[in-house]
Design a protein around this motif. Structure first.
Motif, PDB file in Angstrom:
ATOM      1  N   ARG A  32     -71.209   1.572  30.363  1.00 52.62           N
ATOM      2  CA  ARG A  32     -72.095   1.633  31.537  1.00 52.62           C
ATOM      3  C   ARG A  32     -72.404   0.233  32.042  1.00 52.62           C
ATOM      4  N   MET A  33     -72.573  -0.689  31.097  1.00 49.55           N
ATOM      5  CA  MET A  33     -72.886  -2.069  31.463  1.00 49.55           C
ATOM      6  C   MET A  33     -71.713  -2.690  32.234  1.00 49.55           C
ATOM      7  N   ALA A  34     -70.498  -2.423  31.777  1.00 48.06           N
ATOM      8  CA  ALA A  34     -69.310  -2.956  32.463  1.00 48.06           C
ATOM      9  C   ALA A  34     -69.204  -2.360  33.872  1.00 48.06           C
ATOM     10  N   GLN A  35     -69.421  -1.050  33.966  1.00 52.10           N
ATOM     11  CA  GLN A  35     -69.314  -0.395  35.278  1.00 52.10           C
ATOM     12  C   GLN A  35     -70.388  -0.920  36.237  1.00 52.10           C
ATOM     13  N   ASP A  36     -71.574  -1.101  35.695  1.00 53.11           N
ATOM     14  CA  ASP A  36     -72.672  -1.617  36.517  1.00 53.11           C
ATOM     15  C   ASP A  36     -72.357  -3.022  37.046  1.00 53.11           C
ATOM     16  N   ALA A  37     -71.748  -3.850  36.198  1.00 57.46           N
ATOM     17  CA  ALA A  37     -71.391  -5.205  36.640  1.00 57.46           C
ATOM     18  C   ALA A  37     -70.334  -5.126  37.740  1.00 57.46           C
ATOM     19  N   LEU A  38     -69.345  -4.268  37.554  1.00 56.72           N
ATOM     20  CA  LEU A  38     -68.317  -4.112  38.597  1.00 56.72           C
ATOM     21  C   LEU A  38     -68.964  -3.624  39.896  1.00 56.72           C
ATOM     22  N   ASN A  39     -69.882  -2.682  39.773  1.00 55.94           N
ATOM     23  CA  ASN A  39     -70.557  -2.159  40.972  1.00 55.94           C
ATOM     24  C   ASN A  39     -71.265  -3.271  41.749  1.00 55.94           C
ATOM     25  N   ARG A  40     -71.914  -4.151  41.003  1.00 53.94           N
ATOM     26  CA  ARG A  40     -72.671  -5.205  41.686  1.00 53.94           C
ATOM     27  C   ARG A  40     -71.794  -6.345  42.180  1.00 53.94           C
ATOM     28  N   TRP A  41     -70.680  -6.650  41.535  1.00 56.42           N
ATOM     29  CA  TRP A  41     -69.887  -7.832  41.902  1.00 56.42           C
ATOM     30  C   TRP A  41     -68.725  -7.523  42.834  1.00 56.42           C
ATOM     31  N   TRP A  42     -68.380  -6.250  42.970  1.00 57.16           N
ATOM     32  CA  TRP A  42     -67.197  -5.922  43.775  1.00 57.16           C
ATOM     33  C   TRP A  42     -67.320  -6.385  45.233  1.00 57.16           C
ATOM     34  N   TRP A  43     -68.395  -5.949  45.891  1.00 63.24           N
ATOM     35  CA  TRP A  43     -68.509  -6.278  47.318  1.00 63.24           C
ATOM     36  C   TRP A  43     -68.734  -7.759  47.574  1.00 63.24           C
ATOM     37  N   PRO A  44     -69.637  -8.399  46.802  1.00 64.70           N
ATOM     38  CA  PRO A  44     -69.754  -9.858  46.988  1.00 64.70           C
ATOM     39  C   PRO A  44     -68.423 -10.586  46.759  1.00 64.70           C
ATOM     40  N   SER A  45     -67.584 -10.057  45.863  1.00 67.09           N
ATOM     41  CA  SER A  45     -66.275 -10.692  45.648  1.00 67.09           C
ATOM     42  C   SER A  45     -65.406 -10.566  46.898  1.00 67.09           C
ATOM     43  N   LEU A  46     -65.445  -9.398  47.537  1.00 69.75           N
ATOM     44  CA  LEU A  46     -64.653  -9.230  48.771  1.00 69.75           C
ATOM     45  C   LEU A  46     -65.186 -10.144  49.885  1.00 69.75           C
ATOM     46  N   MET A  47     -66.491 -10.399  49.845  1.00 78.70           N
ATOM     47  CA  MET A  47     -67.083 -11.296  50.860  1.00 78.70           C
ATOM     48  C   MET A  47     -66.608 -12.727  50.679  1.00 78.70           C
ATOM     49  N   MET A  48     -66.181 -13.059  49.469  1.00 75.54           N
ATOM     50  CA  MET A  48     -65.748 -14.439  49.203  1.00 75.54           C
ATOM     51  C   MET A  48     -64.624 -14.892  50.130  1.00 75.54           C
ATOM     52  N   PHE A  49     -63.853 -13.940  50.643  1.00 76.92           N
ATOM     53  CA  PHE A  49     -62.729 -14.335  51.504  1.00 76.92           C
ATOM     54  C   PHE A  49     -63.177 -14.675  52.919  1.00 76.92           C
ATOM     55  N   GLY A  50     -64.475 -14.513  53.176  1.00 74.90           N
ATOM     56  CA  GLY A  50     -65.000 -14.899  54.480  1.00 74.90           C
ATOM     57  C   GLY A  50     -64.934 -13.770  55.477  1.00 74.90           C
TER      58      GLY A  50
END
Ligand SMILES: [Fe+2]
Ligand SMILES: [Fe+2]
Lengths: 97, 332
Positions: free
Chosen positions: B199-217
């Protein structure tokens, strides 16, 4: 505001990758003196055994050629093709030359 | 991305009023178009210089500020192996910042000027580092996703037109792959662990996925400088191209360890040979760029504190070196 006279001087870092190779430019570091420059060079540029020897020298001490002079400096070599072995025609059948 | 221009204003202000020789400009453009490298002492348009200083210093700041979210977990790493790895990774990020500052300095802007621009808020850094690291799984997610996205952006920059920048990128790319793999390994282990760990791994993916896509500008149609940057070879792929590539590579990695990418619209598109995916929340992105990220204030406070508390060390070392140099001179 930043005061350039208060900034640690810049040093250029050169690394010998392994025995038998010459030192090669890697980048630069800021350091108050030569000893610290070596330490910073070590931490910054050789975390993975990238070298066996380091040189650092104050960036201000480097004298470099002007890119604008490149033509005058390097082009004279271009018409001296006789400096290259391929300039000489050796007949077929003559070997080891 | 670390290198997507986030500064917003005074784009070409520097060039206004400066008349540059059209013949020099044409020769420069031709060299760049022929994939030649530009070196520090070569003539370059002022706008190219300014854009590069902005891009490279922003990249350097991102590496430095990027140490904070991960540094947060060094003392709490679950075991010695993980702790040693995380320490080495964070030290690498410091190195990346220093390679890039050193490369940017060849353009005539001093290290202190760049630091001041960061601390005053004039210079930006990647929005991703304004999100908090709440659990150990976040360290896995950062290595896997954030370093993964960084690699995607940095690999093509090894062929960027400015020589010192390209060489710094070569050095950085060599080191990044370990960063991504150690992160994925953390996620892999958690995903194969107890229910709570999964659950902890899934929660981290949930929170970091969209900000990671934003990294491309921002999307390409909202990224007005892309064309010039591509022509100058200081950007080699568009934001949307890189984002798509990242999604296509990462989704199967998530599936392989039984994690779910938090995007209901995500679907393989047979025709395109790529994933269709949902819209990034660009409102959130622009808010974070403006400094409204969840921990933006803490990040700058931490940098300011480090700068202020290091002042006496910088001063003492400088004065000591000057004194010794003077004594040596007197003894000669
Ligand atoms: Fe990095
Ligand atoms: Fe990294």
């Amino acid at each position: 505001m930043s005061d350039p006279s208060k900034e640690w001087p810049l040093w250029e870092v050169f690394i010998r990758g392994k025995g038998g190779l010459s030192h090669r430019h890697a980048g630069s570091v800021h350091a108050a003196d030569a000893k610290m420059a070596l330490e910073h060079a070590r931490d910054t540029y050789t975390r993975r055994m990238e070298g066996v020897s380091l040189w650092v020298l104050p960036s201000a001490q480097i004298v470099s050629s002007d890119p604008g002079d490149a033509a005058a400096l390097f082009e004279p070599a271009e018409d001296k093709v006789y400096r290259h072995p391929t300039f000489y025609k050796i007949p077929d059948g003559i070997t080891h030359i | 991305m670390y290198t997507t221009d986030l500064s917003g204003k005074d784009k070409n202000a520097a060039v206004a009023g400066v008349a540059e020789d059209p013949a020099l400009i044409a020769a420069f453009e031709a060299r760049v178009a022929a994939d030649e490298f530009i070196e520090p002492k070569d003539w370059m348009p002022e706008a190219y210089r300014k854009t590069l200083v902005r891009q490279m210093s922003q990249h350097a700041h991102s590496e430095i500020v990027g140490m904070l979210p991960e540094g947060n977990w060094i003392t709490r790493a679950p075991n010695l192996r993980r702790k040693a790895i995380l320490l080495a990774k964070v030290q690498d990020e410091a190195g990346h910042g220093l390679y890039l500052y050193s490369a940017a300095e060849t353009l005539g802007t001093s290290r202190d000027e760049m630091t001041e621009a960061l601390l005053s808020g004039k210079a930006k850094y990647s929005t991703i580092f304004n999100y908090p690291t709440l659990t150990w799984a976040d360290i896995g997610a950062i290595g896997w996703l954030v370093d993964g996205a960084a690699i995607m952006n940095q690999v093509p920059l090894q062929r960027t037109s400015y020589g010192p920048y390209a060489r710094a990128m070569v050095r950085i790319c060599k080191e990044e792959s370990f960063h991504q793999r150690q992160g994925y390994e953390i996620m892999m282990h958690l995903a194969a662990g107890t229910d709570a760990q999964k659950r902890m791994a899934q929660d981290a993916l949930n929170r970091w996925w969209w900000p990671s896509l934003m990294m491309f500008g921002p999307p390409d149609d909202k990224s007005p400088n892309t064309e010039q940057s591509m022509r100058w070879r200081i950007k080699r792929d568009t934001n949307d191209e890189l984002r798509q590539k990242f999604v296509d590579i990462t989704v199967p990695q998530a599936e392989a360890i039984g994690l779910t990418v938090p995007d209901a619209a995500l679907k393989w598109n047979e025709e395109r040979g790529a994933y269709d995916f949902g819209e990034v929340d660009w409102e959130e992105f622009y808010a974070v760029v403006k400094g409204e990220g969840p921990v933006a204030k803490e990040r700058m406070q931490a940098r300011q504190k480090a700068w202020d508390e290091g002042a006496w060390v910088r001063e003492a070392a400088r004065v000591h070196a000057e004194k010794r140099a003077a004594a040596k001179l007197a003894a000669e």
